[in-house]
Design a protein around this motif. Structure first.
Motif, short mmCIF file in Angstrom:
data_model
loop_
_atom_site.label_atom_id
_atom_site.label_comp_id
_atom_site.label_asym_id
_atom_site.label_seq_id
_atom_site.Cartn_x
_atom_site.Cartn_y
_atom_site.Cartn_z
N CYS A 163 99.34 -3.07 -15.42
CA CYS A 163 98.24 -2.18 -15.04
C CYS A 163 98.66 -0.73 -15.23
N ILE A 164 97.85 0.02 -15.95
CA ILE A 164 98.09 1.46 -16.16
C ILE A 164 96.77 2.20 -16.02
N SER A 165 96.86 3.52 -15.91
CA SER A 165 95.68 4.38 -15.87
C SER A 165 95.56 5.11 -17.21
N VAL A 166 94.41 5.03 -17.81
CA VAL A 166 94.17 5.64 -19.12
C VAL A 166 93.10 6.72 -18.98
N ARG A 168 89.04 8.76 -16.04
CA ARG A 168 90.24 7.94 -15.83
C ARG A 168 89.83 6.54 -15.39
N VAL A 169 90.46 5.54 -15.97
CA VAL A 169 90.10 4.17 -15.66
C VAL A 169 91.37 3.30 -15.66
N ARG A 170 91.39 2.34 -14.75
CA ARG A 170 92.50 1.37 -14.69
C ARG A 170 92.25 0.24 -15.69
N VAL A 171 93.27 -0.08 -16.44
CA VAL A 171 93.17 -1.17 -17.42
C VAL A 171 94.45 -2.01 -17.35
N ARG A 172 94.35 -3.23 -17.84
CA ARG A 172 95.51 -4.13 -17.95
C ARG A 172 95.73 -4.44 -19.43
N VAL A 173 96.93 -4.08 -19.90
CA VAL A 173 97.24 -4.18 -21.32
C VAL A 173 98.64 -4.77 -21.49
N PRO A 174 98.98 -5.23 -22.70
CA PRO A 174 100.35 -5.66 -22.97
C PRO A 174 101.32 -4.50 -22.81
N ALA A 175 102.57 -4.81 -22.57
CA ALA A 175 103.58 -3.77 -22.32
C ALA A 175 103.73 -2.82 -23.51
N ALA A 176 103.61 -3.33 -24.73
CA ALA A 176 103.74 -2.47 -25.91
C ALA A 176 102.64 -1.41 -25.94
N VAL A 177 101.42 -1.81 -25.60
CA VAL A 177 100.30 -0.85 -25.56
C VAL A 177 100.53 0.17 -24.45
#
Length: 654
Positions: free
Chosen positions: A271-274, A215-224
């Protein structure tokens, strides 16, 4: 439009026309009821299919596969493009593992689990290397089992590996092998060492599968973020699109039309967790990629830059995958079309024409038109377009940046494993090396034990305890072995059949030859030529001799022949000194200083049997002594049979 000759797209993935992908594992599940009748109802297979998927769901629901999830499809004959069987109803599937070998062994674990829950199933699993379960247990397999003899022999049943024995079925087809495993499963169960080797690879699953997730924190566009929150498994396709990118797909990332529709200035990263596999994480981190100009990236000094950079790679990969699949889906090509086109080239459809020529283009256009009318086109288009349609469905729902701002995102998992992999690799290599050394040691001990059992005890380890009787035992074991066209063989553990010698026929032939030269000693050469009774004359019907009469005469003359033959040998030996060199039973060898003048007369009337063993040992020792420590026939022969004679002590004064 008629299909090009021998180019049915539905059969392009058969073993005859296509090479198996290097990174794909195949599996097939055969229920016992498929062996009783090929008219198995579709309802039975469908019911089994649903039961298996329901059993596996708790184990696979949280697992992110590298390229594609574990899947099963029911198949009833007559199939057109099955690598498993063309006449037995079964469930089958394949899984591309790519760089993540854990997917392959997790699949093996799932198949073993299925075989345990459903005991009336027989399962096959293989990849481009063949029966990789046997490769894993290579140090424990029977000697006869190799890639050439393993076809249709290896199965998983009731949680164990089964190997159809060769002495029961020489060259079994699939149906014969399955019937044997079902009826005589206790005979086909592999040795415990084989079971242990395979069990060792899968015993940590499913816990190891969970440890393989990162699990990793990433910053992506809202659509992603919206797409990954609804379908977490699509991260696998995003990583695949990024890792396998080329010049054509990178053009899509330069525009980001689908996932960055608002533009760089207005787009805000969330920011979401993937969750992804460790292999996917390594593929993202280890590659350097410049962010497109249209993509909003924070400054490098910003603490969120690392999270944004990783998210940018995922977003670009998702964009490239989406646009590429949408194009391929509309054209219905992809890997299926490529395989079909390669089959065209192998069959000589283009006739050696240069690509790009007018005639070549015409033939290619005809092939494309035929391909679009085939079932393969529909399946390929459906497969390529499925992720595109799902993404469109998700993004068609209302969402906003605010939906992700108030979410508590857990910290990233520790990724020290990515930089400590060398220690794990060395540990694995050392374990394999140890396994190989143990196998070699065991093999040498087995060979030594066999040699001692078949040849006799060796005196090489202790020359002081040398026993001359070992020579006789070893030589006896040697002469009992059957030689081949290559020459005499050193005694070893062989199960050779005895020589089939017709003794009666042999003596008849020898007697006929003796009669042709014996009998009338005073006959001239001319008489012998005229009245020859050799075996070449047996079939001469002019003599008027009936075959039965000749047989009776030969049988009556057997005893006479044996006595005559023995007397002739004795008479011949009387004129030699050979009898003086033999040691008879209960007698010591004659000394050199004893006279031998009356020995011949005494030996003529002495019927004491010759001691064969004593004479053999005496002759070999005399020959060895005459070598004077140098290589020679006696030492070479005894050495081949595992015996080493002690060297004579040097005499004083020399």
């Amino acid at each position: 439009m008629a299909a090009p000759p021998d180019l049915d797209p539905s059969s392009i993935f058969s073993e005859k026309h296509s090479r198996l992908p290097d990174d794909t594992v195949f599996y097939a599940i055969f229920p016992d009821f498929s062996l009783t009748s090929t008219a198995t109802s579709a309802a039975s297979l469908h019911s089994l299919h649903l039961q298996i998927l329901q059993t596996l769901t708790p184990l696979t629901s949280d697992y992110i596969w590298q390229h594609q999830p574990f899947s099963l499809l029911p198949l009833r004959p007559p199939p057109n493009s099955c690598l498993c069987s063309n006449h037995l109803p079964h469930l089958h599937g394949h899984l591309r593992v790519g760089d993540n070998l854990d997917d392959e062994w997790f699949t093996v674990f799932l198949l073993f689990h299925i075989s345990t829950v459903f005991p009336d199933l027989s399962i096959r699993v293989w990849d481009s290397d063949g029966e990789f379960l046997l490769i894993e247990a290579a140090f424990h397999l029977p000697r006869w089992l190799n890639p050439q003899t393993s076809s249709n022999r290896v199965f998983i049943r009731r949680g164990k590996v089964h190997i159809v024995p060769r002495h029961r079925l020489r060259n079994p087809n699939l149906a014969e092998a399955l019937s044997f495993v079902v009826s005589f499963g206790e005979e086909s169960v592999a040795a415990e060492a084989v079971q242990a080797a395979v069990r060792k690879r899968i015993e940590e699953y499913p816990e190891k599968a969970r440890r393989n997730m990162h699990r990793v924190r990433v910053r992506v566009p809202a659509a992603v973020a919206q797409v990954l929150s609804q379908e977490p498994c699509l991260v696998a396709l995003a990583v695949e699109g990024f890792y396998d990118r080329d010049i054509d797909t990178m053009k899509y990332a330069a525009k980001m039309e689908r996932f960055l529709s608002r533009g760089r200035e207005e787009e805000e990263l969330v920011c979401i967790s993937v969750k992804m596999s460790r292999a996917m994480y390594a593929q993202l981190v280890q590659q350097t990629f410049q962010a497109p100009k249209c993509y909003p990236m924070p400054n490098r000094s910003d603490s969120a830059y690392v999270e944004a950079e990783l998210g940018m790679k995922i977003a670009c990969g998702l964009e490239m995958m989406y646009q590429h699949r949408r194009k391929e889906g509309s054209e219905g090509k992809g890997s299926t079309w490529e395989a079909f086109r390669e089959s065209l080239e192998r069959s000589g459809y283009f006739g050696g024409l240069l690509p790009g020529s007018k005639e070549y283009q015409r033939l290619m256009q005809n092939a494309e038109e035929y391909y679009r009318s085939s079932a393969s086109f529909s399946r390929a288009s459906e497969m390529m377009s499925a992720p595109v349609r799902r993404i469109d469905e998700i993004l068609a729902l209302p969402y906003s940046v605010d939906d992700f701002k108030c979410v508590d995102v857990p910290p990233s998992d520790d990724d020290s494993w990515l930089y400590n992999g060398e220690d794990e690799l060395n540990s694995e290599l050392l374990e394999r090396q140890k396994e190989m050394e143990l196998y070699d040691l065991k093999h040498k001990k087995t060979q030594k034990s066999k040699e001692q059992d078949n040849v006799g005890p060796s005196s090489s380890s202790n020359s002081d305890a040398f026993n001359p009787g070992d020579i006789a035992k070893t030589m006896q074991a040697f002469v009992e072995k059957v030689s081949s066209y290559k020459g005499a063989e050193v005694p070893e553990n062989r199960n050779l059949k005895d020589v089939d010698l017709d003794a009666d026929c042999f003596f008849k032939d020898v007697e006929s030859m003796m009669k042709s030269h014996g009998g009338e000693e005073g006959r001239s050469d001319d008489d012998i030529e005229e009245g020859s009774s050799s075996d070449l004359d047996f079939d001469d019907s002019e003599d008027g001799i009936d075959g039965a009469e000749l047989s009776e005469d030969i049988e009556d003359g057997e005893d006479t022949f044996m006595h005559s033959y023995s007397d002739a040998l004795n008479e011949e030996l009387k004129s030699t000194t050979l009898e003086k060199s033999f040691v008879r039973a209960n007698e010591q060898a004659p000394k050199k200083d004893e006279g031998t003048s009356n020995a011949a007369e005494d030996m003529e009337e002495d019927f004491t049997p010759v001691d064969v063993d004593v004479n053999l040992v005496k002759s070999l020792l005399d020959s060895f002594s005459s070598q004077q420590g140098l290589p020679g026939p006696a030492s070479n022969l005894l050495g081949l049979m595992g015996l080493q004679l002690p060297q004579e002590d040097k005499k004083e004064g020399k």
